[in-house]
Design an enzyme around this catalytic site. Sequence first.
Site, PDB file in Angstrom:
ATOM      1  N   HIS A 162     118.631 139.305  15.772  1.00 23.78           N
ATOM      2  CA  HIS A 162     117.743 139.317  14.601  1.00 23.78           C
ATOM      3  C   HIS A 162     118.548 139.611  13.331  1.00 23.78           C
ATOM      4  O   HIS A 162     119.597 140.252  13.394  1.00 23.78           O
ATOM      5  CB  HIS A 162     116.704 140.435  14.738  1.00 23.78           C
ATOM      6  CG  HIS A 162     115.674 140.220  15.798  1.00 23.78           C
ATOM      7  ND1 HIS A 162     115.417 141.132  16.786  1.00 23.78           N
ATOM      8  CD2 HIS A 162     114.802 139.201  15.990  1.00 23.78           C
ATOM      9  CE1 HIS A 162     114.438 140.686  17.569  1.00 23.78           C
ATOM     10  NE2 HIS A 162     114.053 139.515  17.112  1.00 23.78           N
ATOM     11  N   CYS A 249     113.417 148.629  15.261  1.00 23.33           N
ATOM     12  CA  CYS A 249     112.544 147.908  16.207  1.00 23.33           C
ATOM     13  C   CYS A 249     111.434 148.775  16.767  1.00 23.33           C
ATOM     14  O   CYS A 249     110.419 148.261  17.234  1.00 23.33           O
ATOM     15  CB  CYS A 249     113.310 147.420  17.415  1.00 23.33           C
ATOM     16  SG  CYS A 249     114.998 147.060  17.188  1.00 23.33           S
TER      17      CYS A 249
HETATM   18  C1  CIR Z   1     114.031 141.452  22.875  1.00 22.93           C
HETATM   19  O1  CIR Z   1     114.952 140.771  23.331  1.00 22.93           O
HETATM   20  O2  CIR Z   1     113.092 140.939  22.269  1.00 22.93           O
HETATM   21  C2  CIR Z   1     114.054 142.949  23.092  1.00 22.93           C
HETATM   22  N1  CIR Z   1     114.723 143.229  24.320  1.00 22.93           N
HETATM   23  C3  CIR Z   1     114.751 143.635  21.959  1.00 22.93           C
HETATM   24  C4  CIR Z   1     113.997 143.500  20.673  1.00 22.93           C
HETATM   25  C5  CIR Z   1     114.627 144.278  19.580  1.00 22.93           C
HETATM   26  N2  CIR Z   1     113.860 144.140  18.403  1.00 22.93           N
HETATM   27  C6  CIR Z   1     114.371 144.161  17.187  1.00 22.93           C
HETATM   28  O3  CIR Z   1     115.568 144.221  17.007  1.00 22.93           O
HETATM   29  N3  CIR Z   1     113.540 144.041  16.170  1.00 22.93           N
END
Ligand code: CIR
Length: 254
Positions: A162, A249
Site C-alpha cells: 500500500h 492499518c
Molecule cells: C492484507 O494483505 O490485506 C493484510 N494481511 C495486511 C493489510 C495491511 N493494511 C494496511 O497496510 N493498510
Amino acid sequence: MRVTRALTRGISDDFDEATTQTPSGERIDVGLARRQHTAYVAALRACGVDVVELPPLAGFADGCFVEDCAIQAGGIALVTRPGAPSRRGEAPSVGAALGAWMPTVQTRPPATLDGGDCLRVGTTWFVGRSDRTNAEGAARVGEVFAPRGFRVVEVQVRDALHLKCVCARIDDERILVAHGALATDLFDGFEVVEIPATESYAANVVSVNGHVLVAAGFPETARIVASLRLPVVTLDVSEIRKADGSLTCLSILV
Ligand code: CIR
C-alpha cells in the site's frame, strides 16, 4: 486536526492465517499479536482518543486491519471495496460502525480500494494505485471528496503493498517518507521528512493529538520524529508485521 474517536477490531483466533505477500516463514504468535493490539489501543486512549473496538470477525483473519475498509473526511465516510477478495466481507461491519458517527457511502464493482492506499494530509488525498486499488477505486475517492473541497492526487505504488507502507502524515504540513520509496516531487507544497530506506517499515507512523506512534526497533526514525519536538511512543508490532500490517492499518481515526 484533533482526533476524538477511533475504530479498531480485535485480533481473531485465526490471525495466523492472515494474508501475506512476504511470508517470513515465522509463525504468527496470536497471543502476542493480541497483547500488541491491546497496547496499541491503550496508546490511542492515552492520547485522548475514545476507541470503539469491534469484536473479531469470524472467518476474516485480516479483520483487525480496519483501515483498509473505510476512509473518512469532511463529515462523510467512504466504505471501500478491498482489493483482496478474501477481505471484502470485512467492510460492511466497519461501514455500519462508522454509520453511527457520520453518513456513509459505498464503493461498487469494478472499483477496488484499500484505505491503506489513501493518505490524507490537510485537504489533499494522495491515493495509491496498487495491486489493491485500481483506477475506478481512485476515481471513487475523487467523486466523494472533491465536491467537499478535497484534492485527489494519484500515486503509482511500486514495491509495496500500500501507499502508506512507505509514508504517513505527521501533520497537515508534513509527511514522513522512506528515502527513495516515492518520487520526491510528488508531495510538492508539503514538507517531506525522510527516514532511511533501511527503516522503511517505520515510515508508517500514527500521528495523533501531538504524539507519534512509531514501530519499535527503528531507532533512526524515532530520533528523527523526536527531533521534530513530537513525543514518540514506540510500540512493538512484530506479529502485526508478519501479516504485512503496520500501525495505521489497525485503526480508523475520526
Ligand atoms: C492484507 O494483505 O490485506 C493484510 N494481511 C495486511 C493489510 C495491511 N493494511 C494496511 O497496510 N493498510
